[in-house]
Design an enzyme around this catalytic site. Sequence first.
Site, mmCIF file in Angstrom:
data_model
loop_
_atom_site.group_PDB
_atom_site.id
_atom_site.type_symbol
_atom_site.label_atom_id
_atom_site.label_comp_id
_atom_site.label_asym_id
_atom_site.label_seq_id
_atom_site.Cartn_x
_atom_site.Cartn_y
_atom_site.Cartn_z
ATOM 1 C CE LYS A 26 -1.765 1.821 4.020
ATOM 2 N NZ LYS A 26 -1.569 3.273 4.061
ATOM 3 C CG ASN A 27 2.458 2.693 3.558
ATOM 4 O OD1 ASN A 27 1.254 2.937 3.364
ATOM 5 N ND2 ASN A 27 2.985 2.574 4.771
ATOM 6 C CB CYS A 32 -4.844 5.907 10.547
ATOM 7 S SG CYS A 32 -5.250 4.398 9.686
ATOM 8 N NE ARG A 82 -0.204 12.205 6.820
ATOM 9 C CZ ARG A 82 0.017 13.343 7.423
ATOM 10 N NH1 ARG A 82 -0.986 14.020 7.915
ATOM 11 N NH2 ARG A 82 1.222 13.803 7.555
ATOM 12 C CG ASP A 139 2.527 1.542 9.429
ATOM 13 O OD1 ASP A 139 2.334 2.466 10.235
ATOM 14 O OD2 ASP A 139 2.428 1.679 8.195
ATOM 15 N NE ARG A 195 -7.474 4.177 4.869
ATOM 16 C CZ ARG A 195 -6.524 4.495 5.744
ATOM 17 N NH1 ARG A 195 -6.784 4.498 7.025
ATOM 18 N NH2 ARG A 195 -5.333 4.850 5.339
ATOM 19 N N PRO A 237 0.768 16.555 11.387
ATOM 20 C CG PRO A 237 2.582 17.749 12.267
ATOM 21 C CD PRO A 237 1.737 16.509 12.485
ATOM 22 C CG LEU A 264 8.272 18.367 8.596
ATOM 23 C CD1 LEU A 264 8.883 17.040 8.997
ATOM 24 C CD2 LEU A 264 9.174 19.521 9.025
HETATM 25 C C1 UD1 Z 1 3.885 7.020 6.347
HETATM 26 C C2 UD1 Z 1 3.093 5.758 6.122
HETATM 27 C C3 UD1 Z 1 2.523 5.263 7.440
HETATM 28 C C4 UD1 Z 1 3.620 5.111 8.469
HETATM 29 C C5 UD1 Z 1 4.470 6.387 8.576
HETATM 30 C C6 UD1 Z 1 5.682 6.221 9.466
HETATM 31 C C7 UD1 Z 1 2.257 5.987 3.864
HETATM 32 C C8 UD1 Z 1 1.094 6.204 2.960
HETATM 33 N N1 UD1 Z 1 2.021 6.035 5.187
HETATM 34 O O1 UD1 Z 1 2.984 7.992 6.860
HETATM 35 O O2 UD1 Z 1 1.897 4.010 7.199
HETATM 36 O O3 UD1 Z 1 3.040 4.850 9.726
HETATM 37 O O4 UD1 Z 1 4.924 6.768 7.274
HETATM 38 O O5 UD1 Z 1 6.489 5.204 9.012
HETATM 39 O O6 UD1 Z 1 3.358 5.749 3.420
HETATM 40 N N2 UD1 Z 1 5.526 14.829 10.710
HETATM 41 C C9 UD1 Z 1 5.551 16.172 11.017
HETATM 42 N N3 UD1 Z 1 5.376 17.056 9.993
HETATM 43 C C10 UD1 Z 1 5.156 16.674 8.702
HETATM 44 C C11 UD1 Z 1 5.138 15.293 8.402
HETATM 45 C C12 UD1 Z 1 5.324 14.396 9.428
HETATM 46 O O7 UD1 Z 1 5.738 16.548 12.161
HETATM 47 O O8 UD1 Z 1 5.008 17.532 7.830
HETATM 48 C C13 UD1 Z 1 5.703 13.837 11.791
HETATM 49 C C14 UD1 Z 1 4.462 12.971 11.995
HETATM 50 O O9 UD1 Z 1 3.509 13.597 12.816
HETATM 51 C C15 UD1 Z 1 5.062 11.735 12.602
HETATM 52 C C16 UD1 Z 1 6.424 11.618 11.920
HETATM 53 O O10 UD1 Z 1 6.693 12.907 11.382
HETATM 54 O O11 UD1 Z 1 5.265 11.939 13.974
HETATM 55 C C17 UD1 Z 1 6.477 10.594 10.809
HETATM 56 O O12 UD1 Z 1 5.469 10.870 9.869
HETATM 57 P P1 UD1 Z 1 5.634 10.533 8.330
HETATM 58 O O13 UD1 Z 1 6.896 9.755 8.127
HETATM 59 O O14 UD1 Z 1 5.441 11.762 7.538
HETATM 60 O O15 UD1 Z 1 4.404 9.558 8.084
HETATM 61 P P2 UD1 Z 1 3.387 9.538 6.877
HETATM 62 O O16 UD1 Z 1 4.097 9.867 5.611
HETATM 63 O O17 UD1 Z 1 2.157 10.277 7.249
#
Ligand code: UD1
Length: 415
Positions: free
Chosen positions: A22-23, A116, A92, A303, A395, A122, A125
């Site tokens: 999926k990811n 989820c 997301r 995950d 999902r 947020p 970034l």
């Molecule tokens: C992706 C995966 C999700 C997995 C996660 C962490 C997909 C579709 N989803 O989610 O399954 O659980 O990686 O391995 O690939 N953060 C910020 N600011 C930002 C972006 C992120 O503070 O702009 C923080 C998040 O709140 C979190 C951490 O960074 O604490 C990691 O998030 P991120 O790696 O971005 O996860 P996703 O891409 O949402």
Amino acid sequence: MDIFCIRGGTPLHGRIALHGAKNAALPLLAATLATGARCELLDCPDISDVTAACAILRHLGCAVEQHGGIVAVDAGSACRSDIPAELMRKMRAAVLFLGPLLARFGTAELSLPGGCVLGARPIDLHLRGLRRMGAEITLDGEHISARTDGLHGCTVALPLPSVGATENLILAALGCRGTLTLCNAAREPEIGDLIIFLRACGADIRGEGSLLRIRGGVPLTGARHTVLPDRMEAATYLAAAAATRGDVTLTNVRPEHLTAVLAVLERAGCTLTQQNGMLRLRCSRLRAAGPIRTAPYDGFPTDAQAPLMAAMAVAEGVTVFEENLFEDRFRHVPALRALGAHIHAARRYAVVTGVRELHGASMTATDLRGGAALVIAALAARGRSRIADTGHIDRGYACFVQMLTELGAQIEREM
Ligand code: UD1
């Protein structure tokens, strides 16, 4: 919303083939938009998040065909740059269209993504990196409005290796003048898969791991690409095999992407063997695996935390989980407790004291991996369980009921 009815207590046995991840599939689908060409993704999982990504592509004007595990996207006909809120809310990863839209059209109108609920999640970034590349972005309540007269190369150092921000910035950079240097990029295998696809499309992406250089403005073609096997699907079935003291073999698996999960399962007393591209787990006795701390790749994946917690709930001894990625990722704990698990969760820690036996209960899934954890625990429990709100699980897991049934589980979907 569907309900899963499970009669637990049967060890899982047999062999199943994993689907594409999926990811990996979701950023790949967003990437097709940036290519502006016809692409084919093979082994694309038949899950509702992929359906949602295809709906977004269609809305943007792309021609999308989905049959079997193949998704063909012709992005040449894309003609709009807005995504309605009801499509953004579905997952997301909808936010991953922001970078490609800016690269392709220089403008994007969308809203904050759903997905989820694991904490604040947020996208600062993503936005900060895109602004640095020359995008003007306003965030008005839920609405995101972005435009640029042309993105330009620069250096972006991510303060933390966000998976989504890394993907969004790579995709935006395809359309920039000059080169984006991305420091502290996330190193998840799904990002590697995205880069393999983009290179096949002609993209000039140098570097590997946490330092990437993407030269923009290179003409792209389409490509045919097989989606990387799903390591989270693997972790889920391995945890289910361990929890039920089963013997399960996975094919279409990449054990090298599962090092941290396999180490935990081995510490827990499971026997793991790899042969001819297959991975087999046998378990007759399960013991506590020692502390499990989630971390960015190649640490223990967040995950896999909930699925492994379900297994540790029926292991001998005490396992401490430390969740370091998301601040609200123990939402499965109350339901595991309803099954008789002994778990105390506070802030980023959950202390799991294994019990001899769980018993059936009625529960509600709260998120994708947490929902899968409830299924695992119900499979290990004595008696019948019912799990509501299974849409969360659909999902991310293709043919979940069918795959578990093939392994001998007694599980049915009630519509
Ligand atoms: C992706 C995966 C999700 C997995 C996660 C962490 C997909 C579709 N989803 O989610 O399954 O659980 O990686 O391995 O690939 N953060 C910020 N600011 C930002 C972006 C992120 O503070 O702009 C923080 C998040 O709140 C979190 C951490 O960074 O604490 C990691 O998030 P991120 O790696 O971005 O996860 P996703 O891409 O949402």
